[in-house]
Structures are given as structure tokens and as C-alpha cells.
Design a protein around this motif. Structure first.
Motif, PDB file in Angstrom:
ATOM      1  N   THR A 177       0.936  -1.170   0.267  1.00 38.40           N
ATOM      2  CA  THR A 177      -0.038  -0.012  -0.060  1.00 38.40           C
ATOM      3  C   THR A 177       0.649   1.192   0.097  1.00 38.40           C
ATOM      4  O   THR A 177       0.624   2.215  -0.739  1.00 38.40           O
ATOM      5  N   LEU A 181       1.034   4.131  -2.961  1.00 36.62           N
ATOM      6  CA  LEU A 181       0.716   5.682  -2.530  1.00 36.62           C
ATOM      7  C   LEU A 181       1.756   6.460  -3.150  1.00 36.62           C
ATOM      8  O   LEU A 181       1.761   7.623  -3.648  1.00 36.62           O
ATOM      9  N   ALA A 182       3.018   5.922  -3.173  1.00 31.42           N
ATOM     10  CA  ALA A 182       4.301   6.599  -3.808  1.00 31.42           C
ATOM     11  C   ALA A 182       4.368   6.798  -5.428  1.00 31.42           C
ATOM     12  O   ALA A 182       4.657   7.692  -5.768  1.00 31.42           O
ATOM     13  N   PRO A 185       0.859   9.032  -7.850  1.00 35.29           N
ATOM     14  CA  PRO A 185       0.919  10.248  -8.485  1.00 35.29           C
ATOM     15  C   PRO A 185       1.690  10.246  -9.952  1.00 35.29           C
ATOM     16  O   PRO A 185       1.441  11.048 -10.661  1.00 35.29           O
ATOM     17  N   GLY A 216      -1.796  17.942  -2.349  1.00 36.29           N
ATOM     18  CA  GLY A 216      -1.352  16.516  -2.733  1.00 36.29           C
ATOM     19  C   GLY A 216      -0.193  15.845  -2.062  1.00 36.29           C
ATOM     20  O   GLY A 216      -0.193  14.853  -1.599  1.00 36.29           O
ATOM     21  N   GLY A 217       0.613  16.878  -2.167  1.00 36.65           N
ATOM     22  CA  GLY A 217       1.868  16.468  -1.487  1.00 36.65           C
ATOM     23  C   GLY A 217       1.782  16.349   0.144  1.00 36.65           C
ATOM     24  O   GLY A 217       2.456  15.159   0.749  1.00 36.65           O
ATOM     25  N   LEU A 219      -1.049  15.245   1.437  1.00 35.04           N
ATOM     26  CA  LEU A 219      -1.775  14.019   1.706  1.00 35.04           C
ATOM     27  C   LEU A 219      -1.016  12.925   1.480  1.00 35.04           C
ATOM     28  O   LEU A 219      -0.961  11.691   2.208  1.00 35.04           O
ATOM     29  N   GLU A 220      -0.183  12.816   0.596  1.00 37.46           N
ATOM     30  CA  GLU A 220       0.810  11.505   0.250  1.00 37.46           C
ATOM     31  C   GLU A 220       1.826  11.515   1.102  1.00 37.46           C
ATOM     32  O   GLU A 220       2.076  10.406   1.834  1.00 37.46           O
ATOM     33  N   SER A 221       2.056  12.445   2.060  1.00 37.41           N
ATOM     34  CA  SER A 221       3.151  12.377   3.084  1.00 37.41           C
ATOM     35  C   SER A 221       2.565  11.825   4.377  1.00 37.41           C
ATOM     36  O   SER A 221       2.954  11.044   5.057  1.00 37.41           O
ATOM     37  N   GLY A 223      -0.345   9.902   4.230  1.00 34.43           N
ATOM     38  CA  GLY A 223      -0.444   8.414   3.938  1.00 34.43           C
ATOM     39  C   GLY A 223       0.838   7.904   4.240  1.00 34.43           C
ATOM     40  O   GLY A 223       0.602   6.390   4.828  1.00 34.43           O
ATOM     41  N   LEU A 224       1.850   8.154   3.863  1.00 41.68           N
ATOM     42  CA  LEU A 224       2.865   7.230   3.898  1.00 41.68           C
ATOM     43  C   LEU A 224       3.433   7.159   5.406  1.00 41.68           C
ATOM     44  O   LEU A 224       3.900   6.092   5.995  1.00 41.68           O
TER      45      LEU A 224
END
Length: 245
Positions: A177, A181-182, A185, A216-217, A219-221, A223-224
């Protein structure tokens, strides 16, 4: 010429994080913006830390395997009639890092082998040497069988490693997962470019695009970070607590 190529290859393996700069430069040229280059420069220390953590984990696992193999080898030599000091001194490269030569020297010249084992056991992954040192001390002081003790240490370390491997297998979905996520994008940008939407131009040169990029950055961070926290919590609850990534 061959030596120069080998040096370049070794430098590339040791400095793989610097690939972020040419990647950032390439995206910056495609998007006609300096932001990807800045992001690439910021990513260099982050990737360096990630690679260093992977290297430490790999070295720790190698030392764990080396300790198990050491116990089995020395126990076999003892049952074949060799003396403990002779059996340990005969192992030139045990794969346990810089602390092992002191153990080998102590065994060869009659030094304090348990103390040398405990010092070598301070290295991550070599903690099992503390059990070897305890078995050695009991065998010398109390006359107990060292071979049997080493076999029990090897069995316990092997069981702990097997449990940790099983836990890692169970966490494969969670790690997958994080990878998704990475990667998502990047796939979205490639799909947008294939459809002729010019996503880089929108993201890097319009207020709405910049806002989406920042959001987005974040949210990405998030999530990770959340996925990493789940993995760390699971590893902390499993065997080998305190030895997580």
C-alpha cells in the motif's frame, strides 16, 4: 580503464541518493519550472536516510545469520573433539563486523573470551553473542556442556528469526500500500501527459495547480507516515522488539 569503471560503479552504489538531482532536473526541464529541481535536492538527504536504514537492516540480518551459523559450527567442532578456544579461533571471518577479531584473538591466546563476545554482541544483530558468552562462562565455571548450550542458543535465535520473517510476510500488504501511494501520482502524471492534458504545466504554472500540488504532497506524506506507523507498531509488538526498521 577497468579500475576507473569499477570505482565509478562503487561510487554509484554508495551515492545512489544523488540520482534525485538529475531526475529533478529532467522534470524541471519538462515542466519549465525550478520547483522539481528544488524537490529533487530536498529528496537527497531523505533518500540517503532511507538507504542507510535499509543498509543497517541488511547488516543486522547478516549478523543474526552469522551468529546462528557460528553456534552450529562451534557446537559441531566441539562434538568432534576440538577444544572451545581452538574451535572459535579457527573461524577467521564470522561475518559479525569489526568486533570479531578481538574474540578470535582472545580464543587463540587465552584471553577473556566471554568478555570479548559481549563486546562484539553490542553490534546490532549480534546480540545473540551475549547468549554465547553466557554459555561459555557456565561451561568454564560449572563444567556444563558448551555444545548443547550453543545448540539451544542457535535454536532460540532461529525461532525468533522465523517469527520475524512470518511477521514481515504478513505486513507485505501494508508495505505494498505504501508503494502504491508513492507510485500513483507518477502514474497519474504519465496518464495525463499521454492524454495531452499537460499536467506539469497545470501543476507548476497555475495557482490551482500549485494548490493541488501542495495539498497532494501533504496528503501523500500523511498517507506514507500513517502506513509507516502501522508497520512500526506491528514490528514493535512482534518478536525482536526494539530492532525495527
Amino acid at each position: 580503464m577497468g579500475e576507473l569503471i569499477e570505482r565509478l560503479r562503487r561510487l554509484g552504489r554508495e551515492r545512489r541518493e544523488w540520482i534525485c538531482l538529475p531526475l529533478g532536473l529532467a522534470v524541471a526541464l519538462l515542466g519549465r519550472s525550478v520547483l522539481p529541481l528544488i524537490a529533487g535536492a530536498v529528496a537527497v538527504p531523505l533518500v540517503r536516510r532511507w538507504l542507510a536504514a535499509r543498509r543497517r537492516k541488511r547488516e543486522r540480518e547478516q549478523r543474526e545469520a552469522a551468529v546462528i551459523e557460528l553456534c552450529g559450527t562451534v557446537a559441531g567442532d566441539l562434538r568432534a573433539g576440538r577444544q572451545p578456544g581452538e574451535a572459535v579461533a579457527g573461524i577467521k571471518d564470522a561475518g559479525m563486523g569489526p568486533g570479531w577479531p578481538e574474540v578470535s584473538a582472545a580464543a587463540r591466546f587465552g584471553g577473556d573470551v566471554p568478555d570479548a563476545l559481549r563486546k562484539a554482541g553490542r553490534q546490532p544483530g549480534a546480540e545473540g553473542l551475549n547468549g554465547v558468552a553466557a554459555c561459555w562462562r557456565v561451561a568454564v565455571d560449572g563444567g556444563a556442556g558448551l555444545a548443547a548450550g550453543l545448540e539451544r542458543v542457535a535454536a532460540a535465535l532461529g525461532a525468533e528469526r522465523d517469527q520475524r520473517d512470518e511477521l514481515d510476510a504478513q505486513l507485505t500488504t501494508t508495505r505494498s500500500t505504501a508503494v502504491m501511494l508513492a507510485v500513483l501520482p507518477v502514474l497519474a502524471l504519465l496518464m495525463g501527459a499521454a492524454l495531452g492534458a499537460a499536467p506539469l504545466q497545470v501543476l507548476l504554472h497555475t495557482p490551482a495547480g500549485l494548490g493541488c500540488l501542495v495539498l497532494g504532497g501533504l496528503l501523500e506524506s500523511a498517507g506514507l507516515a500513517w502506513t509507516r506507523r502501522i508497520v512500526r507498531a506491528a514490528v514493535g509488538d512482534g518478536p525482536g522488539e526494539g530492532k525495527g526498521e
